[in-house]
Enzyme design. Structure first.
Site, PDB file in Angstrom:
ATOM      1  N   ARG A  96       0.852  -1.197   0.000  1.00  0.00           N
ATOM      2  CA  ARG A  96       0.000   0.000   0.000  1.00  0.00           C
ATOM      3  C   ARG A  96       0.887   1.247   0.000  1.00  0.00           C
ATOM      4  O   ARG A  96       0.663   2.185  -0.743  1.00  0.00           O
ATOM      5  CB  ARG A  96      -0.935  -0.024   1.204  1.00  0.00           C
ATOM      6  CG  ARG A  96      -2.170  -0.886   1.042  1.00  0.00           C
ATOM      7  CD  ARG A  96      -1.875  -2.336   0.621  1.00  0.00           C
ATOM      8  NE  ARG A  96      -3.054  -3.159   0.486  1.00  0.00           N
ATOM      9  CZ  ARG A  96      -3.492  -4.001   1.424  1.00  0.00           C
ATOM     10  NH1 ARG A  96      -2.837  -4.173   2.566  1.00  0.00           N
ATOM     11  NH2 ARG A  96      -4.583  -4.717   1.207  1.00  0.00           N
ATOM     12  N   ASP A 134       0.308  -7.499  -3.255  1.00  0.00           N
ATOM     13  CA  ASP A 134      -1.096  -7.285  -2.882  1.00  0.00           C
ATOM     14  C   ASP A 134      -1.829  -6.639  -4.050  1.00  0.00           C
ATOM     15  O   ASP A 134      -1.247  -6.425  -5.118  1.00  0.00           O
ATOM     16  CB  ASP A 134      -1.197  -6.430  -1.599  1.00  0.00           C
ATOM     17  CG  ASP A 134      -2.424  -6.795  -0.775  1.00  0.00           C
ATOM     18  OD1 ASP A 134      -3.538  -6.788  -1.342  1.00  0.00           O
ATOM     19  OD2 ASP A 134      -2.291  -7.091   0.435  1.00  0.00           O
ATOM     20  N   HIS A 177      -6.044 -10.962  -3.381  1.00  0.00           N
ATOM     21  CA  HIS A 177      -5.054  -9.893  -3.189  1.00  0.00           C
ATOM     22  C   HIS A 177      -3.921  -9.999  -4.218  1.00  0.00           C
ATOM     23  O   HIS A 177      -2.747  -9.822  -3.892  1.00  0.00           O
ATOM     24  CB  HIS A 177      -4.471  -9.929  -1.762  1.00  0.00           C
ATOM     25  CG  HIS A 177      -5.417  -9.418  -0.713  1.00  0.00           C
ATOM     26  ND1 HIS A 177      -5.726  -8.089  -0.573  1.00  0.00           N
ATOM     27  CD2 HIS A 177      -6.113 -10.061   0.255  1.00  0.00           C
ATOM     28  CE1 HIS A 177      -6.584  -7.930   0.437  1.00  0.00           C
ATOM     29  NE2 HIS A 177      -6.844  -9.118   0.957  1.00  0.00           N
ATOM     30  N   GLU A 208      -9.147 -13.083   2.784  1.00  0.00           N
ATOM     31  CA  GLU A 208     -10.072 -12.195   2.089  1.00  0.00           C
ATOM     32  C   GLU A 208     -10.147 -12.457   0.581  1.00  0.00           C
ATOM     33  O   GLU A 208      -9.986 -11.540  -0.225  1.00  0.00           O
ATOM     34  CB  GLU A 208      -9.641 -10.740   2.322  1.00  0.00           C
ATOM     35  CG  GLU A 208      -9.582 -10.367   3.796  1.00  0.00           C
ATOM     36  CD  GLU A 208      -9.067  -8.960   4.019  1.00  0.00           C
ATOM     37  OE1 GLU A 208      -9.612  -8.270   4.886  1.00  0.00           O
ATOM     38  OE2 GLU A 208      -8.095  -8.531   3.346  1.00  0.00           O
TER      39      GLU A 208
HETATM   40  C1  ACM Z   1      -5.473  -9.201   7.150  1.00  0.00           C
HETATM   41  O1  ACM Z   1      -5.405  -8.300   8.005  1.00  0.00           O
HETATM   42  N1  ACM Z   1      -6.221  -9.052   6.069  1.00  0.00           N
HETATM   43  C2  ACM Z   1      -4.735 -10.432   7.283  1.00  0.00           C
END
Ligand code: ACM
Ligand code: ZN
Length: 509
Positions: free
Chosen positions: A126, A155, A235, A302
């Site tokens: 990020r 990511d 991701h 996620e």
């Molecule tokens: C996470 O904080 N998405 C592992």
């Protein structure tokens, strides 16, 4: 030899009694506080070149016995890490008494860590921090006996690895055409503002193989293992920007730009595409060669499944492999990569979601959720994973997330949400809620810095310190820690030293 072992075990078991010596002494302000400290009269000149090292197999892994007398300094240890940590303890004990002279108090210390995994995690996707910041963080980690640097390098919003044979990864994946404009949607209170873009190109930022090898060597000198993270199957949007053909629907990646806003991306790796899997295998094979440690993190958190539902290739995979539905695709691909790593003498590590389904026991879990959040997958708690026989690293959001607010009266920096005070970090118990018989699977814990709202080294240091002091002591002492009041006294002293050495350490209020 055996008798020595019993003595050690007794010493460690009686930690609470022995630690009384340390508490009684204002001079002993070590972090982490050693297991057993006995202070004696007198001092000894501090000279790291004149330490007498004695091999002693009865000393536990990474542990040491340190005897400082007016005649000199003796270190007993069974491994290099123990010798190194004795040296770090001596550095903390040393006091300057003149321009050119330092002394250490006469003392006898027996010490060994409670947990083998004492980690710090840094997200460079990020925002990117670079080699010098990483090295400075590794220096601080070593000072506080932390030994795992979990490096989040891929990511949705950035790919930071220049992998031979895949030039597009850094050409497209390591640069964003813009980033979100607002420093934090939580502070504007408006979700609409959250996604407004600043129009500023970010990058290209990435590490070459020689950079990575330099960091790995720098860490190894400090007894820190670098644990690289290659996220899959979710991701991965920055990699898909480079190679859209590895997505279920390449047309979604026409802009060839990583994801510009924060949050979770729906376009993920196409599990039905053999070439996409081969790409990931090649990346991980190279990763195994560049990072000599025994663990590779393969993400797993996620991962939305919606693209897989309508992708012909993914549907064909489900049929060919006799899977039930898209819910079986992530466990299928996880098993494949756990085995791929096993074949290279490594263990897979992944966020809790990757343990859903029937996953080989060599796979280590990284427990972050305490609830069903994120992409909504069923929670695999650290306790449940350990009870199933997986080793687990505990990093729960409510104790270990350094991108959460720290509860200061005034704070110039931005956080994603939450409140984790220094005292809260200190109260963390990695084994809390884990059945007695499964506790041997708890490898330790880790402080996690996600960098959506962390822009640079100053910001990062402020969020990490002093909270990492508390976590370092938790990971070293575990149940043997002696209470917040004495820790806070010592933390104030260490904060003074950190600030004096140019570290932007947050206040202790
Ligand atoms: C996470 O904080 N998405 C592992
Ligand atoms: Zn697909």
């Amino acid at each position: 030899m055996k008798d020595h072992h019993v003595v050690w075990r007794l010493a460690l078991a009686c930690a609470a009694v022995f630690a009384g010596f340390a508490e009684a002494s204002a001079a002993i302000d070590l972090i982490p506080m050693p297991v057993k400290v006995e202070e004696r009269e007198g001092t000894c000149p501090y000279d790291p070149g004149k330490i007498d090292y004695i091999a002693d197999e009865s000393v536990p892994k990474e542990g040491y016995r340190l005897v400082v007398s007016p005649e000199g300094v003796k270190v007993f240890a069974s491994d290099d890490a123990g010798r190194f940590y004795a040296g770090e303890t001596l550095r903390q004990l040393a006091k300057r008494i003149s321009e050119s002279e330092k002394v250490v108090p006469c003392v006898e210390i027996e010490d060994a860590p409670r947990y083998p995994w004492r980690g710090f995690h840094l997200d460079e996707c990020r925002h990117f921090f670079g080699k010098e910041t990483v090295k400075s963080m590794l220096d601080l980690m070593a000072r506080y006996k932390l030994n795992r640097f979990h490096w989040h390098l891929t990511d949705d919003q950035g790919w930071r690895l220049d992998v031979p044979g895949y030039p597009e990864l850094v050409r497209y994946g390591a640069v964003r055409s813009a980033s979100v404009r607002h420093r934090c949607w939580a502070s504007t209170g408006s979700k609409e503002d959250a996604d407004k873009l600043n129009g500023t190109r970010y990058g290209p930022y990435f590490y070459t193989e020689s950079d990575l090898r330099e960091i790995v060597a720098y860490a190894a000198e400090r007894h820190i293992q670098v644990v690289p993270e290659i996220e899959l199957p979710g991701h991965v949007y920055a990699a898909l920007a480079a190679y859209p053909e590895f997505a279920c629907f390449p047309e979604n990646l026409a802009a060839r730009d990583p994801r510009l806003v924060w949050g979770i991306e729906s376009d993920v790796l196409c599990i039905g595409n053999d070439r996409a899997l081969k790409f990931m295998e090649n990346v991980i094979d190279w990763t195994c060669r560049v990072f000599p440690g025994d663990v590779v993190h393969i993400g797993g958190d996620e991962c939305p499944q919606e693209r897989w539902k309508t992708c012909p290739k993914c549907q064909a995979r489900i049929k060919a492999e006799g899977l039930k539905d898209v819910g079986d695709l992530q466990p299928w691909v996880t098993r494949r990569f756990v085995k791929f790593l096993e074949a290279r003498g490594k263990r897979a590590l992944g966020w809790d979601e990757y343990l859903l389904g029937d996953i080989p026991k060599s796979a280590i879990g990284m427990s972050w959720r305490e609830d069903r959040v994120g992409a909504g997958h069923e929670l695999v708690s650290g306790a449940a994973a350990a009870a199933r026989g997986h080793d687990v690293v505990m990093t729960p959001t409510s104790y270990c997330y350094l991108d959460y607010g720290q509860g200061l009266k005034e704070d110039p920096f931005t956080y994603i949400f939450g409140k984790i005070t220094l005292e809260r970090c200190y109260s963390f118990d990695p084994c809390a809620g884990v059945p007695e018989e499964a506790r041997r699977h708890i490898l330790g814990g880790q402080g996690n810095n996600w960098s959506e709202y962390t822009w640079n080294e100053y910001d990062l240091q402020w969020k990490a310190w002093p909270r990492m002091l508390a976590l370092a002591e938790v990971f070293w002492l575990g149940e043997r820690k002696q209470g917040y009041a004495d820790f806070e006294r010592r933390a104030r002293i260490h904060r003074g030293r950190l600030v004096a050495s140019g570290i932007n350490c947050a206040p202790i209020e």
